[in-house]
Enzyme design. Structure first.
Site, PDB file in Angstrom:
ATOM      1  CG  HIS A  16     -22.353  35.297 -20.335  1.00 55.60           C
ATOM      2  ND1 HIS A  16     -23.236  36.043 -19.582  1.00 55.60           N
ATOM      3  CD2 HIS A  16     -21.300  36.107 -20.605  1.00 55.60           C
ATOM      4  CE1 HIS A  16     -22.723  37.257 -19.404  1.00 55.60           C
ATOM      5  NE2 HIS A  16     -21.559  37.314 -20.014  1.00 55.60           N
ATOM      6  CG  ASP A  18     -25.759  38.433 -17.680  1.00 57.99           C
ATOM      7  OD1 ASP A  18     -25.936  38.473 -16.442  1.00 57.99           O
ATOM      8  OD2 ASP A  18     -25.076  39.283 -18.292  1.00 57.99           O
ATOM      9  CE  LYS A  19     -28.662  34.981 -23.304  1.00 59.19           C
ATOM     10  NZ  LYS A  19     -30.098  34.973 -23.558  1.00 59.19           N
ATOM     11  CD  GLU A  44     -37.039  39.382 -13.900  1.00 58.05           C
ATOM     12  OE1 GLU A  44     -35.938  39.140 -14.451  1.00 58.05           O
ATOM     13  OE2 GLU A  44     -38.009  39.864 -14.500  1.00 58.05           O
ATOM     14  CD  GLU A  57     -46.242  40.217 -10.442  1.00 50.91           C
ATOM     15  OE1 GLU A  57     -46.273  40.724  -9.312  1.00 50.91           O
ATOM     16  OE2 GLU A  57     -46.831  40.685 -11.426  1.00 50.91           O
ATOM     17  CE  LYS A 176     -19.140  38.943 -23.361  1.00 54.17           C
ATOM     18  NZ  LYS A 176     -19.003  40.184 -22.559  1.00 54.17           N
ATOM     19  CG  PHE A 244     -12.153  32.796 -19.511  1.00 47.05           C
ATOM     20  CD1 PHE A 244     -12.842  32.818 -18.302  1.00 47.05           C
ATOM     21  CD2 PHE A 244     -12.866  33.079 -20.662  1.00 47.05           C
ATOM     22  CE1 PHE A 244     -14.186  33.111 -18.240  1.00 47.05           C
ATOM     23  CE2 PHE A 244     -14.216  33.377 -20.619  1.00 47.05           C
ATOM     24  CZ  PHE A 244     -14.881  33.388 -19.418  1.00 47.05           C
ATOM     25  CG  ASP A 252     -19.777  39.119 -14.068  1.00 47.01           C
ATOM     26  OD1 ASP A 252     -20.167  39.729 -13.056  1.00 47.01           O
ATOM     27  OD2 ASP A 252     -19.854  39.581 -15.213  1.00 47.01           O
ATOM     28  CB  ALA A 253     -23.487  38.345 -10.163  1.00 46.96           C
ATOM     29  NE  ARG A 258     -26.458  41.306 -15.828  1.00 45.72           N
ATOM     30  CZ  ARG A 258     -25.564  41.384 -14.841  1.00 45.72           C
ATOM     31  NH1 ARG A 258     -25.417  42.517 -14.178  1.00 45.72           N
ATOM     32  NH2 ARG A 258     -24.829  40.336 -14.528  1.00 45.72           N
ATOM     33  CE  LYS A 259     -24.092  39.678 -21.855  1.00 50.27           C
ATOM     34  NZ  LYS A 259     -24.251  40.528 -20.654  1.00 50.27           N
ATOM     35  CE  LYS A 279     -40.055  40.586 -19.072  1.00 41.35           C
ATOM     36  NZ  LYS A 279     -39.811  41.827 -19.839  1.00 41.35           N
ATOM     37  CE  LYS A 283     -46.033  38.667 -17.261  1.00 41.15           C
ATOM     38  NZ  LYS A 283     -46.911  37.627 -16.684  1.00 41.15           N
ATOM     39  CG  ASP A 285     -41.443  43.706 -22.473  1.00 42.10           C
ATOM     40  OD1 ASP A 285     -41.620  44.679 -23.214  1.00 42.10           O
ATOM     41  OD2 ASP A 285     -41.197  43.812 -21.253  1.00 42.10           O
TER      42      ASP A 285
END
Length: 402
Positions: A16, A18-19, A44, A57, A176, A244, A252-253, A258-259, A279, A283, A285
């Site tokens: 995918h 995003d992955k 990123e 950074e 998916k 597909f 798709d970008a 995003r997941k 990260k 961090k 998060d």
């Protein structure tokens, strides 16, 4: 809790878009941590048709110091990116590991962030950001994860394994899945719906080849879900849009982070909003989400609850957490306040400071690329649990609670 209800979780494959971005970002994290365990990374990734762009950074001894790249460092970064895309399996006209365009816009870490995070003569290492993080565990599966998400992940892992091995040569990397289960008295008892959309070779959207693909998917799902969950009443949606063939970053970008629900608990738990991939473990998060999963899993593994949610909060540059909250959703065998007190009193956790978390879980290692597809929790990496999946705190919790 309602006596009966339906609940759904989704997963996305390693292909995918995003992955793909998440795996590239975490491959960069691993590269830098392999050079410098105290590296600082916020990477990123953007992926789109024949293009990968890095931004963020960094600070890393031997790689990027005093505003300059070490000789060969930029080429090593590019090689890492291309190798990650190749490993996933993208050799398509619209996205090919060898011919894609690569741009590196990583730069040095802000001195204002560094001064708050780094340890000094009069201060402990502070949290790399402010925020709230959640951990969760439940007794629905052996790995103490929500069943809907666990099965969604496993379906796509199996598709990917068969694609890589050649057992399902008609599959392409992007996919998916979505699983809907019926719950009765808090336990999953039946599968009411399955959605699988998988990128495929040309021609597998009609006739006998389409039937072959759909039969294969149904077979995989039937082997993963518990016996008796699939019935004549189960609704199937396999490639419901039809063709597909164009997929991945060409279709798709993709962007890092995003997941976040796929990465965590499939919607079964609150989420603090912060992504993990790209990260370093200063961090919170990332590291605090891992320690709260660790704590929640040990609470359930100790038999103290059937479900457990734990929240923790930090301020940037401050080492001590601002709050710790435990909720066992009415399933606890002792009061939630007692579990909170027990956690705070376990010396080996070091007060849950960012440094103590990293030390206890051994997070300053290049272990993150493997986390970036099929979820960060409830999984094993090449036969071994990720450190936050251990249940070695059970004895301490039981001892603290008498």
């Amino acid at each position: 809790m309602r006596n009966e209800y339906l609940f759904t979780s989704e997963s996305v494959s390693e292909g995918h878009p995003d992955k793909v971005s998440d795996q590239i970002s975490d491959a960069i994290v691993d590269l830098f941590l392999s050079k410098d365990p105290e590296a600082r990374i916020a990477c990123e990734t953007l992926t789109t048709t024949q293009l990968v762009v890095l931004a963020g950074e960094i600070r890393c001894k031997g790689v990027y110091e005093d505003g300059k790249w070490a000789p060969g460092a930029e080429q090593e970064i590019e090689d890492t990116v291309r190798d990650t895309v190749k490993r996933i399996g993208y050799e398509q006209e619209g996205f090919h590991w060898e011919t894609l365009t690569f741009e590196n816009h990583l730069h040095g870490q802000s001195a204002h962030i560094a001064q708050g995070v780094d340890a000094g003569a009069n201060k402990d290492e502070g949290a790399g950001d402010q925020g709230i993080m959640f951990g969760f565990a439940c007794d629905e599966t052996p790995d103490l994860m929500p069943a809907t998400l666990d099965y969604s992940h496993k379906i796509l892992e199996r598709l990917a394994a068969d694609r890589h091995s050649g057992a399902a040569p008609f599959l392409e990397p992007d996919a998916k899945s979505q699983v809907t289960l019926r719950y009765r008295d808090g336990k999953p008892v039946a599968c009411t719906a399955v959605v699988v959309s998988t990128q495929h070779a040309p021609g597998y959207d009609e006739g006998e080849k389409e039937a072959e693909l759909k039969a294969y998917v149904k077979k995989v799902v039937g082997e993963i879900l518990p016996e008796g969950f699939i019935s004549d009443e189960t609704v199937w949606h396999i490639n419901p849009t039809g063709s597909f063939v164009i997929g991945g970053p060409d279709g798709d970008a993709g962007l890092t982070g995003r997941k976040i629900i796929v990465d965590t608990y499939g919607g079964a738990s609150p989420h603090g909003g912060g992504a993990f991939s790209g990260k370093d473990p200063t961090k919170v998060d990332r590291s605090a989400a891992y320690i709260t999963r660790y704590l929640a899993k040990n609470v359930v593994a100790a038999g103290l609850a059937k479900r457990c949610t734990i929240q923790i909060a930090y301020a940037i540059g401050v080492s001590q957490p601002l709050s710790l909250y435990v909720d066992t959703h009415g399933t606890g065998t002792v009061g939630d306040d007692r579990i909170e007190a027990a956690i705070k009193g376990i010396d080996k956790l070091g007060g849950l400071t960012p440094r103590a978390i990293r030390t206890h879980l051994g997070l300053n290692k290049p272990i993150y690329r493997k986390t970036a597809a099929y979820g960060h929790f409830g999984r094993k990496a090449e036969g071994d649990f990720f450190p936050w999946e251990r249940t070695d705190l059970v004895t301490d919790l039981k001892a603290a609670l008498g």
